[in-house]
Design a protein around this motif. Structure first.
Motif, short mmCIF file in Angstrom:
data_model
loop_
_atom_site.label_atom_id
_atom_site.label_comp_id
_atom_site.label_asym_id
_atom_site.label_seq_id
_atom_site.Cartn_x
_atom_site.Cartn_y
_atom_site.Cartn_z
N ALA A 273 -76.73 56.59 0.09
CA ALA A 273 -76.48 56.75 1.53
C ALA A 273 -76.09 55.42 2.18
N LEU A 274 -76.63 54.30 1.67
CA LEU A 274 -76.26 53.00 2.22
C LEU A 274 -74.78 52.71 2.02
N ALA A 275 -74.24 53.18 0.90
CA ALA A 275 -72.82 52.96 0.62
C ALA A 275 -71.94 53.66 1.64
N ALA A 276 -72.48 54.68 2.32
CA ALA A 276 -71.75 55.38 3.37
C ALA A 276 -72.07 54.82 4.75
N LEU A 277 -73.33 54.51 5.00
CA LEU A 277 -73.76 54.10 6.34
C LEU A 277 -73.16 52.77 6.77
N VAL A 278 -73.20 51.78 5.89
CA VAL A 278 -72.74 50.45 6.29
C VAL A 278 -71.24 50.42 6.60
N PRO A 279 -70.36 50.95 5.72
CA PRO A 279 -68.94 50.98 6.09
C PRO A 279 -68.65 51.81 7.34
#
Length: 395
Positions: A273-279
Protein backbone atom coordinates in the motif's frame (compact mmCIF):
# COMPACT_ATOMS: atom_id res chain seq x y z
CA UNK A 1 6.84 31.49 -32.10
CA UNK A 2 10.15 33.19 -32.68
CA UNK A 3 12.29 31.54 -35.33
CA UNK A 4 15.48 30.07 -33.92
CA UNK A 5 18.53 28.68 -35.61
CA UNK A 6 18.80 25.04 -34.67
CA UNK A 7 21.34 22.59 -36.02
CA UNK A 8 19.92 19.24 -35.12
CA UNK A 9 18.63 17.29 -32.20
CA UNK A 10 22.11 16.19 -31.08
CA UNK A 11 21.48 17.22 -27.50
CA UNK A 12 19.05 16.11 -24.82
CA UNK A 13 17.02 19.31 -24.77
CA UNK A 14 15.33 19.47 -28.14
CA UNK A 15 13.47 22.46 -29.54
CA UNK A 16 9.79 22.36 -30.39
CA UNK A 17 10.42 24.66 -33.37
CA UNK A 18 10.49 22.51 -36.48
CA UNK A 19 13.18 23.08 -39.07
CA UNK A 20 13.52 22.69 -42.81
CA UNK A 21 17.22 21.85 -43.18
CA UNK A 22 18.20 18.22 -43.60
CA UNK A 23 21.84 18.27 -42.50
CA UNK A 24 23.20 14.98 -41.22
CA UNK A 25 23.68 15.63 -37.53
CA UNK A 26 24.51 12.79 -35.19
CA UNK A 27 23.23 12.55 -31.62
CA UNK A 28 25.69 12.56 -28.74
CA UNK A 29 25.51 8.75 -28.39
CA UNK A 30 24.32 7.43 -31.78
CA UNK A 31 24.80 3.78 -30.79
CA UNK A 32 22.13 4.22 -28.07
CA UNK A 33 19.46 3.96 -30.77
CA UNK A 34 20.39 0.36 -31.54
CA UNK A 35 20.31 -1.37 -28.17
CA UNK A 36 18.63 -4.76 -28.31
CA UNK A 37 16.68 -4.31 -25.08
CA UNK A 38 14.39 -1.33 -25.67
CA UNK A 39 13.22 -1.33 -22.05
CA UNK A 40 16.38 -1.53 -19.93
CA UNK A 41 18.38 0.11 -22.75
CA UNK A 42 21.56 -1.88 -22.38
CA UNK A 43 21.58 -2.08 -18.58
CA UNK A 44 23.01 -5.48 -17.68
CA UNK A 45 21.40 -7.24 -14.71
CA UNK A 46 22.82 -10.23 -12.84
CA UNK A 47 21.28 -13.52 -13.94
CA UNK A 48 19.53 -13.97 -10.59
CA UNK A 49 17.84 -10.57 -10.87
CA UNK A 50 16.93 -11.16 -14.51
CA UNK A 51 15.29 -14.45 -13.55
CA UNK A 52 13.37 -12.95 -10.61
CA UNK A 53 11.97 -10.13 -12.78
CA UNK A 54 11.69 -12.06 -16.05
CA UNK A 55 7.92 -11.93 -16.55
CA UNK A 56 7.35 -8.23 -15.94
CA UNK A 57 10.55 -7.19 -17.73
CA UNK A 58 9.26 -9.10 -20.75
CA UNK A 59 5.98 -7.16 -20.54
CA UNK A 60 7.95 -3.90 -20.36
CA UNK A 61 9.97 -4.80 -23.45
CA UNK A 62 6.80 -5.63 -25.38
CA UNK A 63 5.30 -2.27 -24.43
CA UNK A 64 8.41 -0.42 -25.57
CA UNK A 65 8.12 -2.08 -28.98
CA UNK A 66 4.39 -1.33 -29.18
CA UNK A 67 4.73 2.34 -28.24
CA UNK A 68 7.85 3.06 -30.32
CA UNK A 69 7.87 0.93 -33.48
CA UNK A 70 10.26 1.74 -36.30
CA UNK A 71 7.40 2.87 -38.56
CA UNK A 72 4.03 4.40 -37.68
CA UNK A 73 1.07 4.75 -40.01
CA UNK A 74 -0.97 7.90 -39.38
CA UNK A 75 -4.64 8.33 -40.20
CA UNK A 76 -7.53 10.70 -39.56
CA UNK A 77 -8.11 9.18 -36.10
CA UNK A 78 -4.48 8.50 -35.24
CA UNK A 79 -2.37 11.51 -36.18
CA UNK A 80 0.60 10.82 -33.87
CA UNK A 81 3.67 10.12 -36.00
CA UNK A 82 6.89 8.33 -35.05
CA UNK A 83 8.46 11.78 -34.59
CA UNK A 84 5.64 12.85 -32.23
CA UNK A 85 6.04 9.68 -30.17
CA UNK A 86 9.81 9.92 -29.80
CA UNK A 87 9.88 13.67 -29.19
CA UNK A 88 7.31 13.18 -26.39
CA UNK A 89 9.39 10.32 -24.98
CA UNK A 90 12.53 12.48 -25.05
CA UNK A 91 10.69 15.26 -23.24
CA UNK A 92 9.74 12.86 -20.43
CA UNK A 93 13.26 11.43 -20.31
CA UNK A 94 14.62 14.97 -19.92
CA UNK A 95 12.25 15.63 -17.04
CA UNK A 96 13.32 12.42 -15.30
CA UNK A 97 16.99 13.14 -15.99
CA UNK A 98 18.03 9.50 -16.40
CA UNK A 99 20.91 9.64 -18.88
CA UNK A 100 20.37 6.20 -20.40
CA UNK A 101 16.86 7.17 -21.54
CA UNK A 102 17.89 10.60 -22.79
CA UNK A 103 20.63 9.07 -24.94
CA UNK A 104 18.31 6.44 -26.40
CA UNK A 105 15.37 8.63 -27.33
CA UNK A 106 17.59 11.45 -28.61
CA UNK A 107 19.47 9.00 -30.82
CA UNK A 108 16.26 7.55 -32.25
CA UNK A 109 14.70 10.97 -32.78
CA UNK A 110 17.71 12.55 -34.52
CA UNK A 111 17.38 11.02 -38.01
CA UNK A 112 13.60 11.42 -38.27
CA UNK A 113 12.16 14.22 -40.41
CA UNK A 114 10.27 16.72 -38.31
CA UNK A 115 6.91 18.27 -39.20
CA UNK A 116 6.69 21.07 -41.74
CA UNK A 117 7.61 24.57 -40.61
CA UNK A 118 4.12 26.07 -40.78
CA UNK A 119 2.72 28.03 -37.88
CA UNK A 120 0.10 25.34 -37.30
CA UNK A 121 2.67 22.53 -37.11
CA UNK A 122 4.87 24.50 -34.75
CA UNK A 123 1.92 25.31 -32.51
CA UNK A 124 0.84 21.65 -32.49
CA UNK A 125 4.32 20.44 -31.54
CA UNK A 126 4.65 23.10 -28.85
CA UNK A 127 1.35 22.02 -27.25
CA UNK A 128 2.36 18.35 -27.37
CA UNK A 129 5.71 19.12 -25.74
CA UNK A 130 4.13 21.32 -23.07
CA UNK A 131 1.57 18.64 -22.19
CA UNK A 132 4.20 15.90 -21.98
CA UNK A 133 6.51 18.03 -19.83
CA UNK A 134 3.77 19.11 -17.43
CA UNK A 135 2.27 15.64 -17.04
CA UNK A 136 5.74 14.20 -16.41
CA UNK A 137 6.99 16.88 -14.02
CA UNK A 138 3.88 18.29 -12.31
CA UNK A 139 0.91 16.01 -13.03
CA UNK A 140 -1.34 17.79 -10.52
CA UNK A 141 -1.42 20.91 -12.75
CA UNK A 142 -3.03 18.97 -15.61
CA UNK A 143 -6.73 19.75 -16.00
CA UNK A 144 -9.31 19.08 -18.72
CA UNK A 145 -8.21 22.43 -20.18
CA UNK A 146 -4.86 20.82 -21.08
CA UNK A 147 -6.72 18.16 -23.05
CA UNK A 148 -8.80 20.85 -24.71
CA UNK A 149 -5.59 22.58 -25.84
CA UNK A 150 -4.50 19.33 -27.47
CA UNK A 151 -7.90 19.01 -29.13
CA UNK A 152 -7.58 22.59 -30.40
CA UNK A 153 -4.39 21.74 -32.32
CA UNK A 154 -5.94 18.67 -33.97
CA UNK A 155 -5.25 15.76 -31.62
CA UNK A 156 -7.98 13.14 -31.44
CA UNK A 157 -9.15 11.06 -28.49
CA UNK A 158 -6.89 8.27 -29.73
CA UNK A 159 -3.91 10.65 -29.80
CA UNK A 160 -4.63 11.95 -26.30
CA UNK A 161 -4.81 8.40 -24.91
CA UNK A 162 -1.57 7.56 -26.70
CA UNK A 163 0.45 10.56 -25.50
CA UNK A 164 -0.75 10.00 -21.94
CA UNK A 165 0.33 6.36 -22.12
CA UNK A 166 3.70 7.40 -23.54
CA UNK A 167 4.30 9.84 -20.67
CA UNK A 168 3.28 7.19 -18.14
CA UNK A 169 5.39 4.45 -19.69
CA UNK A 170 8.60 6.48 -20.07
CA UNK A 171 8.26 7.76 -16.50
CA UNK A 172 7.86 4.15 -15.35
CA UNK A 173 10.82 3.06 -17.47
CA UNK A 174 13.03 5.85 -16.06
CA UNK A 175 12.27 4.85 -12.47
CA UNK A 176 12.83 1.14 -13.16
CA UNK A 177 16.22 1.91 -14.73
CA UNK A 178 17.13 4.25 -11.86
CA UNK A 179 16.07 1.55 -9.38
CA UNK A 180 18.26 -1.12 -11.01
CA UNK A 181 21.22 1.23 -11.44
CA UNK A 182 21.11 1.96 -7.70
CA UNK A 183 20.73 -1.72 -6.89
CA UNK A 184 23.84 -2.44 -8.96
CA UNK A 185 25.78 0.22 -7.08
CA UNK A 186 26.21 2.53 -10.07
CA UNK A 187 27.00 6.16 -9.21
CA UNK A 188 24.31 8.79 -9.62
CA UNK A 189 24.73 11.23 -12.48
CA UNK A 190 22.44 14.21 -12.41
CA UNK A 191 22.50 17.70 -13.87
CA UNK A 192 23.12 20.44 -11.26
CA UNK A 193 20.23 22.85 -10.96
CA UNK A 194 17.62 20.40 -12.23
CA UNK A 195 14.48 20.84 -10.10
CA UNK A 196 12.80 17.95 -8.34
CA UNK A 197 9.08 17.33 -8.59
CA UNK A 198 7.09 19.27 -6.02
CA UNK A 199 4.32 17.58 -4.07
CA UNK A 200 0.73 18.29 -5.03
CA UNK A 201 -1.13 20.75 -2.84
CA UNK A 202 -2.41 19.30 0.43
CA UNK A 203 -5.74 21.09 -0.09
CA UNK A 204 -6.95 18.61 -2.71
CA UNK A 205 -6.56 15.74 -0.20
CA UNK A 206 -8.89 17.23 2.40
CA UNK A 207 -11.77 14.93 1.42
CA UNK A 208 -11.31 11.31 2.46
CA UNK A 209 -13.77 10.00 -0.11
CA UNK A 210 -13.76 10.72 -3.82
CA UNK A 211 -15.01 9.40 -7.14
CA UNK A 212 -13.27 9.34 -10.49
CA UNK A 213 -14.97 10.21 -13.77
CA UNK A 214 -13.84 11.15 -17.25
CA UNK A 215 -15.49 13.24 -19.92
CA UNK A 216 -13.50 11.60 -22.71
CA UNK A 217 -15.57 9.45 -25.08
CA UNK A 218 -15.70 5.88 -23.81
CA UNK A 219 -15.69 2.84 -26.08
CA UNK A 220 -19.02 1.03 -26.05
CA UNK A 221 -18.69 -2.72 -26.57
CA UNK A 222 -21.61 -2.61 -29.01
CA UNK A 223 -19.55 -0.47 -31.41
CA UNK A 224 -16.08 -1.74 -30.55
CA UNK A 225 -13.84 -3.66 -32.90
CA UNK A 226 -13.28 -7.33 -32.15
CA UNK A 227 -9.92 -6.71 -30.44
CA UNK A 228 -11.33 -3.79 -28.44
CA UNK A 229 -14.29 -5.87 -27.26
CA UNK A 230 -11.94 -8.65 -26.13
CA UNK A 231 -9.77 -6.16 -24.25
CA UNK A 232 -12.84 -4.61 -22.60
CA UNK A 233 -14.08 -7.95 -21.33
CA UNK A 234 -10.64 -9.05 -20.18
CA UNK A 235 -9.41 -5.98 -18.31
CA UNK A 236 -12.56 -4.52 -16.76
CA UNK A 237 -12.24 -7.22 -14.11
CA UNK A 238 -8.72 -6.04 -13.22
CA UNK A 239 -9.26 -3.86 -10.09
CA UNK A 240 -6.35 -1.51 -10.80
CA UNK A 241 -7.59 -0.79 -14.34
CA UNK A 242 -11.36 -1.25 -14.23
CA UNK A 243 -12.39 2.43 -14.30
CA UNK A 244 -9.79 3.33 -16.94
CA UNK A 245 -10.46 0.48 -19.36
CA UNK A 246 -13.36 2.06 -21.34
CA UNK A 247 -11.04 4.93 -22.26
CA UNK A 248 -7.67 3.18 -22.57
CA UNK A 249 -9.22 0.61 -24.90
CA UNK A 250 -9.08 3.18 -27.70
CA UNK A 251 -5.52 1.84 -27.97
CA UNK A 252 -6.26 -1.73 -27.03
CA UNK A 253 -2.81 -3.18 -27.70
CA UNK A 254 -1.20 -0.75 -25.27
CA UNK A 255 -3.93 -1.51 -22.73
CA UNK A 256 -3.20 -5.22 -23.21
CA UNK A 257 0.48 -4.61 -22.53
CA UNK A 258 -0.24 -2.55 -19.42
CA UNK A 259 -2.61 -5.21 -18.10
CA UNK A 260 -0.04 -7.96 -18.63
CA UNK A 261 2.58 -5.86 -16.85
CA UNK A 262 0.30 -5.38 -13.84
CA UNK A 263 -0.51 -9.09 -13.69
CA UNK A 264 3.17 -10.02 -13.93
CA UNK A 265 4.26 -7.93 -10.94
CA UNK A 266 4.12 -9.68 -7.53
CA UNK A 267 1.90 -7.86 -5.04
CA UNK A 268 2.17 -9.81 -1.79
CA UNK A 269 4.30 -7.41 0.29
CA UNK A 270 2.64 -6.00 3.43
CA UNK A 271 4.19 -2.67 2.41
CA UNK A 272 2.46 -2.74 -0.99
CA UNK A 273 0.00 0.00 0.00
CA UNK A 274 2.92 2.38 0.62
CA UNK A 275 3.99 1.91 -2.99
CA UNK A 276 0.62 3.40 -3.96
CA UNK A 277 0.11 6.00 -1.23
CA UNK A 278 3.37 7.91 -1.54
CA UNK A 279 3.28 8.46 -5.34
CA UNK A 280 -0.44 9.32 -5.22
CA UNK A 281 0.20 12.00 -2.59
CA UNK A 282 3.14 13.49 -4.51
CA UNK A 283 1.46 13.33 -7.93
CA UNK A 284 -1.94 14.53 -6.76
CA UNK A 285 -4.10 11.48 -7.51
CA UNK A 286 -6.76 11.82 -4.81
CA UNK A 287 -8.88 8.81 -5.76
CA UNK A 288 -5.83 6.52 -5.79
CA UNK A 289 -4.74 7.83 -2.41
CA UNK A 290 -8.13 7.39 -0.78
CA UNK A 291 -8.55 3.89 -2.20
CA UNK A 292 -5.21 2.61 -0.91
CA UNK A 293 -5.55 4.38 2.43
CA UNK A 294 -8.30 1.90 3.23
CA UNK A 295 -6.01 -1.00 2.29
CA UNK A 296 -3.16 -0.09 4.65
CA UNK A 297 -2.93 -2.83 7.30
CA UNK A 298 0.11 -1.64 9.24
CA UNK A 299 0.31 0.63 12.27
CA UNK A 300 -2.54 3.13 12.36
CA UNK A 301 -2.05 6.72 11.35
CA UNK A 302 0.42 6.39 8.47
CA UNK A 303 -2.03 7.20 5.62
CA UNK A 304 -3.11 10.38 7.43
CA UNK A 305 0.52 11.30 8.04
CA UNK A 306 1.29 10.90 4.32
CA UNK A 307 -1.83 12.92 3.51
CA UNK A 308 -0.52 15.79 5.67
CA UNK A 309 2.98 15.93 4.19
CA UNK A 310 6.64 15.34 5.03
CA UNK A 311 6.64 16.83 8.54
CA UNK A 312 3.74 14.62 9.59
CA UNK A 313 5.46 11.58 8.06
CA UNK A 314 8.69 12.30 9.96
CA UNK A 315 6.78 12.66 13.22
CA UNK A 316 4.83 9.43 12.67
CA UNK A 317 7.88 7.46 11.53
CA UNK A 318 9.93 8.38 14.60
CA UNK A 319 9.09 4.98 16.10
CA UNK A 320 8.82 3.13 12.77
CA UNK A 321 12.25 3.28 11.05
CA UNK A 322 11.37 0.54 8.55
CA UNK A 323 8.36 2.41 7.20
CA UNK A 324 10.40 5.62 7.21
CA UNK A 325 13.12 4.07 5.03
CA UNK A 326 10.51 2.76 2.58
CA UNK A 327 8.59 6.06 2.31
CA UNK A 328 11.83 8.03 1.86
CA UNK A 329 13.06 5.69 -0.89
CA UNK A 330 9.74 5.79 -2.75
CA UNK A 331 9.52 9.55 -2.30
CA UNK A 332 12.95 10.18 -3.84
CA UNK A 333 12.33 7.77 -6.72
CA UNK A 334 9.02 9.51 -7.41
CA UNK A 335 10.30 13.08 -7.17
CA UNK A 336 13.78 12.74 -8.68
CA UNK A 337 14.67 9.38 -10.27
CA UNK A 338 17.98 10.81 -11.48
CA UNK A 339 19.07 11.21 -7.84
CA UNK A 340 18.08 7.76 -6.65
CA UNK A 341 21.32 6.18 -5.41
CA UNK A 342 22.72 3.03 -3.76
CA UNK A 343 22.30 4.80 -0.40
CA UNK A 344 18.53 4.30 -0.61
CA UNK A 345 18.96 0.56 -1.06
CA UNK A 346 21.44 0.45 1.81
CA UNK A 347 18.90 2.18 4.07
CA UNK A 348 16.23 -0.38 3.16
CA UNK A 349 18.59 -3.29 3.80
CA UNK A 350 19.55 -1.85 7.21
CA UNK A 351 15.87 -1.90 8.17
CA UNK A 352 15.42 -5.53 7.21
CA UNK A 353 13.76 -5.06 3.83
CA UNK A 354 15.03 -7.87 1.62
CA UNK A 355 16.46 -7.09 -1.82
CA UNK A 356 13.62 -8.87 -3.65
CA UNK A 357 10.98 -7.02 -1.62
CA UNK A 358 12.72 -3.68 -2.19
CA UNK A 359 12.77 -4.26 -5.94
CA UNK A 360 9.07 -5.15 -6.03
CA UNK A 361 7.98 -2.22 -3.84
CA UNK A 362 9.96 0.33 -5.84
CA UNK A 363 8.78 -1.10 -9.16
CA UNK A 364 5.18 -0.95 -7.98
CA UNK A 365 5.68 2.67 -6.91
CA UNK A 366 6.91 3.46 -10.43
CA UNK A 367 3.88 1.72 -11.93
CA UNK A 368 1.51 3.58 -9.62
CA UNK A 369 3.10 6.81 -10.85
CA UNK A 370 2.01 5.79 -14.35
CA UNK A 371 -1.53 4.97 -13.16
CA UNK A 372 -1.70 8.27 -11.24
CA UNK A 373 -0.94 10.17 -14.43
CA UNK A 374 -3.60 8.28 -16.37
CA UNK A 375 -6.24 9.12 -13.78
CA UNK A 376 -5.16 12.75 -13.51
CA UNK A 377 -4.89 13.35 -17.24
CA UNK A 378 -8.15 11.65 -18.25
CA UNK A 379 -10.39 12.86 -15.42
CA UNK A 380 -13.16 15.42 -15.69
CA UNK A 381 -13.39 18.26 -13.20
CA UNK A 382 -16.89 17.39 -12.10
CA UNK A 383 -19.63 15.41 -13.72
CA UNK A 384 -23.16 14.80 -12.42
CA UNK A 385 -23.87 11.18 -11.55
CA UNK A 386 -26.68 10.94 -14.07
CA UNK A 387 -24.75 12.26 -17.06
CA UNK A 388 -24.27 9.64 -19.75
CA UNK A 389 -20.79 9.30 -21.22
CA UNK A 390 -20.41 10.23 -24.85
CA UNK A 391 -19.95 7.19 -27.04
CA UNK A 392 -17.51 7.14 -29.89
CA UNK A 393 -18.40 4.93 -32.88
CA UNK A 394 -15.54 2.70 -33.94
CA UNK A 395 -14.16 2.08 -37.38
Amino acid sequence: MEQRRAYGKSHWYHETQSRSQHSDVLPLVPEAAHVEDRFLLGLQLPESLQHACKSWLSAGRDLAQELFPEEVAVSRLRTFSAYDRLSSALTVAQVCGVQRLCNHYAARLAPLPGPDSSRESNHRLAQITQYARQLASSPSVITPLARQQLDDVGLTSYDIILITQIVGFVGFQARVVANFQAQLGQPVRWIPGMPTQEDASADIFSAKSSTWQSDLPAVDERYASKTQAMALRRWQSQPVLSQLVPFLVHEERILEGLGLLINALPAASPLHALAALVPARINGSVCCFNHYSSQWQGASGLPDAIRNGDRAIQAWCHQYPREQAVTQAIGLLTRAPDRFSPAQFAALTEQGVREKESTEILTWSALFGWLNRLRIALRSESLPEQRMKERLPQQ
